[in-house]
Design a protein around this motif. Structure first.
Motif, PDB file in Angstrom:
ATOM      1  N   ASN A   1      30.086   9.491  -1.651  1.00 39.28           N
ATOM      2  CA  ASN A   1      28.652   9.306  -2.184  1.00 39.28           C
ATOM      3  C   ASN A   1      28.069   7.939  -1.724  1.00 39.28           C
ATOM      4  OD1 ASN A   1      29.033  11.803  -3.632  1.00 39.28           O
ATOM      5  ND2 ASN A   1      30.126  10.658  -4.935  1.00 39.28           N
TER       6      ASN A   1
ATOM      7  N   GLN B   1      25.080   7.512  -0.619  1.00 33.71           N
ATOM      8  CA  GLN B   1      23.726   7.386  -1.237  1.00 33.71           C
ATOM      9  C   GLN B   1      23.679   6.816  -2.794  1.00 33.71           C
ATOM     10  OE1 GLN B   1      25.304  10.318  -0.786  1.00 33.71           O
ATOM     11  NE2 GLN B   1      25.213  11.674  -2.448  1.00 33.71           N
ATOM     12  N   ASN B   2      24.847   6.601  -3.388  1.00 33.98           N
ATOM     13  CA  ASN B   2      24.735   6.074  -4.795  1.00 33.98           C
ATOM     14  C   ASN B   2      25.192   4.434  -4.461  1.00 33.98           C
ATOM     15  OD1 ASN B   2      24.521   8.661  -5.905  1.00 33.98           O
ATOM     16  ND2 ASN B   2      26.725   9.028  -6.037  1.00 33.98           N
ATOM     17  N   HIS B   3      25.442   4.256  -3.303  1.00 36.75           N
ATOM     18  CA  HIS B   3      25.847   2.750  -3.239  1.00 36.75           C
ATOM     19  C   HIS B   3      24.978   1.862  -2.236  1.00 36.75           C
ATOM     20  CE1 HIS B   3      29.755   3.628  -5.281  1.00 36.75           C
ATOM     21  NE2 HIS B   3      29.768   4.808  -4.562  1.00 36.75           N
ATOM     22  N   THR B   4      23.800   2.526  -1.582  1.00 34.10           N
ATOM     23  CA  THR B   4      23.173   1.746  -0.872  1.00 34.10           C
ATOM     24  C   THR B   4      22.686   0.682  -1.076  1.00 34.10           C
ATOM     25  OG1 THR B   4      21.382   3.317  -1.533  1.00 34.10           O
ATOM     26  CG2 THR B   4      22.622   4.028   0.592  1.00 34.10           C
ATOM     27  N   ARG B   5      22.068   0.497  -2.397  1.00 32.97           N
ATOM     28  CA  ARG B   5      21.596  -0.902  -2.635  1.00 32.97           C
ATOM     29  C   ARG B   5      22.696  -1.888  -3.077  1.00 32.97           C
ATOM     30  NH1 ARG B   5      18.368   2.952  -4.507  1.00 32.97           N
ATOM     31  NH2 ARG B   5      16.130   2.722  -4.294  1.00 32.97           N
ATOM     32  N   ASP B   6      23.775  -1.735  -3.030  1.00 32.70           N
ATOM     33  CA  ASP B   6      24.921  -2.467  -3.148  1.00 32.70           C
ATOM     34  C   ASP B   6      25.558  -3.019  -1.974  1.00 32.70           C
ATOM     35  OD1 ASP B   6      26.834  -3.948  -4.753  1.00 32.70           O
ATOM     36  OD2 ASP B   6      28.444  -2.190  -5.000  1.00 32.70           O
TER      37      ASP B   6
ATOM     38  N   LYS C   1      19.004  -1.752   4.441  1.00 37.29           N
ATOM     39  CA  LYS C   1      18.988  -0.993   3.268  1.00 37.29           C
ATOM     40  C   LYS C   1      17.513  -1.470   2.967  1.00 37.29           C
ATOM     41  CE  LYS C   1      20.652  -4.860   0.471  1.00 37.29           C
ATOM     42  NZ  LYS C   1      21.943  -5.273  -0.772  1.00 37.29           N
TER      43      LYS C   1
ATOM     44  N   ARG D   1      11.380   5.270   0.375  1.00 35.44           N
ATOM     45  CA  ARG D   1      11.702   6.836   0.481  1.00 35.44           C
ATOM     46  C   ARG D   1      10.270   7.398   0.128  1.00 35.44           C
ATOM     47  NH1 ARG D   1      16.340   9.584  -3.085  1.00 35.44           N
ATOM     48  NH2 ARG D   1      16.119  11.798  -2.613  1.00 35.44           N
TER      49      ARG D   1
ATOM     50  N   GLU E   1      15.021  12.180   2.546  1.00 37.49           N
ATOM     51  CA  GLU E   1      16.191  11.433   2.233  1.00 37.49           C
ATOM     52  C   GLU E   1      16.225  10.082   2.491  1.00 37.49           C
ATOM     53  OE1 GLU E   1      16.330  15.328   4.137  1.00 37.49           O
ATOM     54  OE2 GLU E   1      15.347  13.456   4.710  1.00 37.49           O
ATOM     55  N   ASP E   2      17.049   9.402   1.968  1.00 40.97           N
ATOM     56  CA  ASP E   2      17.077   7.710   2.010  1.00 40.97           C
ATOM     57  C   ASP E   2      17.281   7.470   3.536  1.00 40.97           C
ATOM     58  OD1 ASP E   2      17.119   7.219  -0.575  1.00 40.97           O
ATOM     59  OD2 ASP E   2      19.242   7.339  -0.932  1.00 40.97           O
TER      60      ASP E   2
END
Length: 305
Positions: A98, A100-105, A131, A137, A153-154
């Motif tokens: 996943n 996409q759930n961690h991209t900002r991290d 990022k 988006r 998509e991201d």
């Protein structure tokens, strides 16, 4: 120099990975052939960027105020390069689920390369721009058959160059500030600062640095300079007379303690460490007594340069 340790024209395998800021965990990210080819190109562009710098290779100086790009390297065994060396030594990693759930991290991304001699190199980049496009988006489009099509998509963006490349023996540094962030230089220097000053105190037996040692924790710049002084291979050869003479030219005042050591005033602590780090000098070209100077940036040259 770097080409002797890794052949960027014969890269056989590529792995791509990320590190999360929140927990420091590293993961591999599956990539397609096109992405692997792009990462190979980024490695070669980074090496080409080193080649375009008109300076000789020089060892990383922890107290230097780097401005324009210079060709800088450090030993991977250096105590202050341990965090970067650990990325090279990470070995097999789990694939992240996943993403996409961690991209900002994402703190940084890296690419692990193997050449045709089974030698490894790891290119590392702070993930600032990587990022940055996530915020765009539903604002990015692609052109297909003369038609703009919205990208829903991201989207992540690879950079043109890595900040640094790690080989088995060395770390080659293209962008110093990101490297220092990734290597946790500030924290690592602070953790060893008192010990470095104690080493200087024990080695230069005519100076008393005990007060500097006790106060060094609150002075990051002085701590970096102390680390540089402590690493000087000629430290044991420092002489009292020239240090006293140069100190006088810079307004550094000493008193002699009962044990014969010289102790400077509290307000001169930073000046003294700068002097020991060869960042203070006196120049008299006109024969009129000259002036004292302070150098935050320096580059050692040979007599022929």
């Amino acid at each position: 120099m770097i080409d002797a340790e890794f052949n960027g024209e014969a890269i056989e395998t590529v792995n791509f990975g990320i590190c999360l800021r929140s927990n420091g965990n590293m993961y591999f990210v599956p990539t397609d052939v096109g992405t692997k080819d792009a990462l190979r190109a980024i490695y070669r562009d980074t090496v080409a960027a080193f080649g375009g710098i008109q300076t000789d290779w020089e060892a990383y100086d922890i107290s230097e105020d780097y401005g324009a790009r210079r060709r800088i390297f450090a030993s991977r065994a250096s105590e202050f390069m341990a965090d970067l060396s650990a990325i090279f030594d990470a070995g097999a990693l789990d694939d992240i689920a996943n993403l996409q759930n961690h991209t900002r991290d994402i703190d940084y991304y890296f690419a692990e390369f193997t050449d045709n001699q089974n030698r490894r190199a790891v290119g590392i980049r702070k993930a600032t721009r990587f990022k940055g496009t996530i915020k765009a988006r539903n604002r990015l489009v692609r052109l297909v058959d003369d038609t703009l099509i919205l990208i829903e998509e991201d989207v992540l963006r690879l950079d043109q160059e890595f900040d640094l490349i790690v080989t088995d023996a060395h770390i080659y540094i293209l962008n110093v500030n990101p490297m220092e962030h990734l290597a946790n230089i500030v924290a690592n220097v602070a953790a060893t600062a008192a010990a470095k000053v104690q080493l200087i105190h024990d080695t230069i037996t005519f100076l008393d640095l005990s007060r500097i040692r006790d106060q060094i924790g609150g002075h990051p710049r002085v701590a970096r300079q102390a680390a540089s002084v402590a690493a000087n291979p000629n430290l044991a050869a420092f002489q009292r007379a020239p240090i006293e003479a140069l100190a006088a030219q810079h307004g550094i005042k000493f008193k002699e303690l009962e044990d014969g050591r010289l102790q400077c005033r509290v307000q001169d602590h930073a000046k003294l460490i700068e002097l020991l780090d060869a960042r203070r000098y006196h120049l008299d070209l006109a024969g009129n007594g000259g002036d004292p100077y302070r150098a935050s940036g320096r580059q050692k040259v040979s007599a022929a340069e």
